[in-house]
Design a protein around this motif. Structure first.
Motif, PDB file in Angstrom:
ATOM      1  N   GLY A  20      55.562  39.014  67.803  1.00 52.53           N
ATOM      2  CA  GLY A  20      56.680  39.007  68.740  1.00 52.53           C
ATOM      3  C   GLY A  20      56.658  37.798  69.655  1.00 52.53           C
ATOM      4  O   GLY A  20      57.697  37.315  70.093  1.00 52.53           O
ATOM      5  N   ALA A  21      55.468  37.288  69.916  1.00 54.86           N
ATOM      6  CA  ALA A  21      55.327  36.144  70.817  1.00 54.86           C
ATOM      7  C   ALA A  21      55.796  34.844  70.186  1.00 54.86           C
ATOM      8  O   ALA A  21      56.404  34.013  70.850  1.00 54.86           O
ATOM      9  N   GLY A  23      56.745  34.693  66.436  1.00 57.81           N
ATOM     10  CA  GLY A  23      57.330  34.894  65.112  1.00 57.81           C
ATOM     11  C   GLY A  23      56.271  35.202  64.074  1.00 57.81           C
ATOM     12  O   GLY A  23      55.231  34.560  64.033  1.00 57.81           O
ATOM     13  N   ALA A  24      56.545  36.195  63.236  1.00 55.02           N
ATOM     14  CA  ALA A  24      55.575  36.636  62.225  1.00 55.02           C
ATOM     15  C   ALA A  24      55.189  35.505  61.276  1.00 55.02           C
ATOM     16  O   ALA A  24      54.057  35.452  60.796  1.00 55.02           O
ATOM     17  N   GLY A  25      56.095  34.589  61.018  1.00 52.95           N
ATOM     18  CA  GLY A  25      55.796  33.469  60.134  1.00 52.95           C
ATOM     19  C   GLY A  25      54.838  32.457  60.729  1.00 52.95           C
ATOM     20  O   GLY A  25      54.403  31.533  60.050  1.00 52.95           O
ATOM     21  N   HIS A  26      54.500  32.630  61.992  1.00 49.19           N
ATOM     22  CA  HIS A  26      53.618  31.689  62.670  1.00 49.19           C
ATOM     23  C   HIS A  26      52.319  32.344  63.125  1.00 49.19           C
ATOM     24  O   HIS A  26      51.644  31.838  64.023  1.00 49.19           O
ATOM     25  N   GLN A  52      56.366  30.405  74.403  1.00 49.64           N
ATOM     26  CA  GLN A  52      55.636  31.156  73.386  1.00 49.64           C
ATOM     27  C   GLN A  52      54.130  31.089  73.619  1.00 49.64           C
ATOM     28  O   GLN A  52      53.426  32.067  73.403  1.00 49.64           O
ATOM     29  N   VAL A  53      53.644  29.945  74.074  1.00 52.01           N
ATOM     30  CA  VAL A  53      52.215  29.843  74.414  1.00 52.01           C
ATOM     31  C   VAL A  53      51.885  30.857  75.501  1.00 52.01           C
ATOM     32  O   VAL A  53      50.886  31.574  75.420  1.00 52.01           O
ATOM     33  N   ALA A  54      52.737  30.932  76.520  1.00 52.96           N
ATOM     34  CA  ALA A  54      52.515  31.877  77.616  1.00 52.96           C
ATOM     35  C   ALA A  54      52.500  33.312  77.099  1.00 52.96           C
ATOM     36  O   ALA A  54      51.668  34.130  77.531  1.00 52.96           O
ATOM     37  N   ARG A  55      53.391  33.632  76.163  1.00 54.99           N
ATOM     38  CA  ARG A  55      53.420  34.986  75.613  1.00 54.99           C
ATOM     39  C   ARG A  55      52.165  35.279  74.789  1.00 54.99           C
ATOM     40  O   ARG A  55      51.614  36.380  74.852  1.00 54.99           O
TER      41      ARG A  55
END
Length: 142
Positions: A20-21, A23-26, A52-55
């Protein structure tokens, strides 16, 4: 979501949160090439921006997971080994170089290779003033 990785979302509650943070592909399971100074990691995540890094970091805190960061992964064996490294954050998607806020400066993303930094500076008539061999005498020229 992680069945294609053979992980199953029930295996560890952090997996769904990591997906969720950024993306599943990442998010993918770490391999032996993802060890940090010999310490095995569980997962590699590749956030695409600072949010995204923060998440990802928030997920790590929530689930009490240790984090390490890598660029191209070429020097994961340098330095002191971490006590643990559950999540390896890859900066590969954190690229980009643009004119900086002040004349004669450039703002560069965490995942940009030094070659690209030099090219971005050259396009602006600037140059990288530090030679890597002076910082790391055994390093190969870039």
């Amino acid at each position: 979501m992680f069945d294609r990785l053979g992980l199953g979302s029930a295996r560890h509650p952090a997996l769904a949160a990591l997906a969720g943070a950024c993306g599943a592909g990442h998010v993918h399971p770490a391999t032996s090439g993802d060890h940090v100074a010999g310490v095995a990691t569980r997962w590699v995540v590749a956030p695409g921006d600072a949010e995204q890094v923060a998440r990802v970091l928030a997920v790590a805190v929530e689930h009490d997971l240790a984090v390490a960061v890598c660029g191209a992964g070429t020097k994961l064996d340098w330095g002191t080994a971490p006590l643990a490294a559950d999540i390896l954050i890859s900066t590969g998607r954190l690229g980009g170089a643009e004119a900086g806020p002040y004349p004669g400066t450039v703002t560069v993303g965490a995942g940009v290779p030094l070659r690209a930094v030099r090219a971005a500076l050259a396009r602006r008539g600037l140059r990288w003033p530090v030679e890597v061999r002076h910082l790391f005498p055994l390093a190969q020229p870039l």
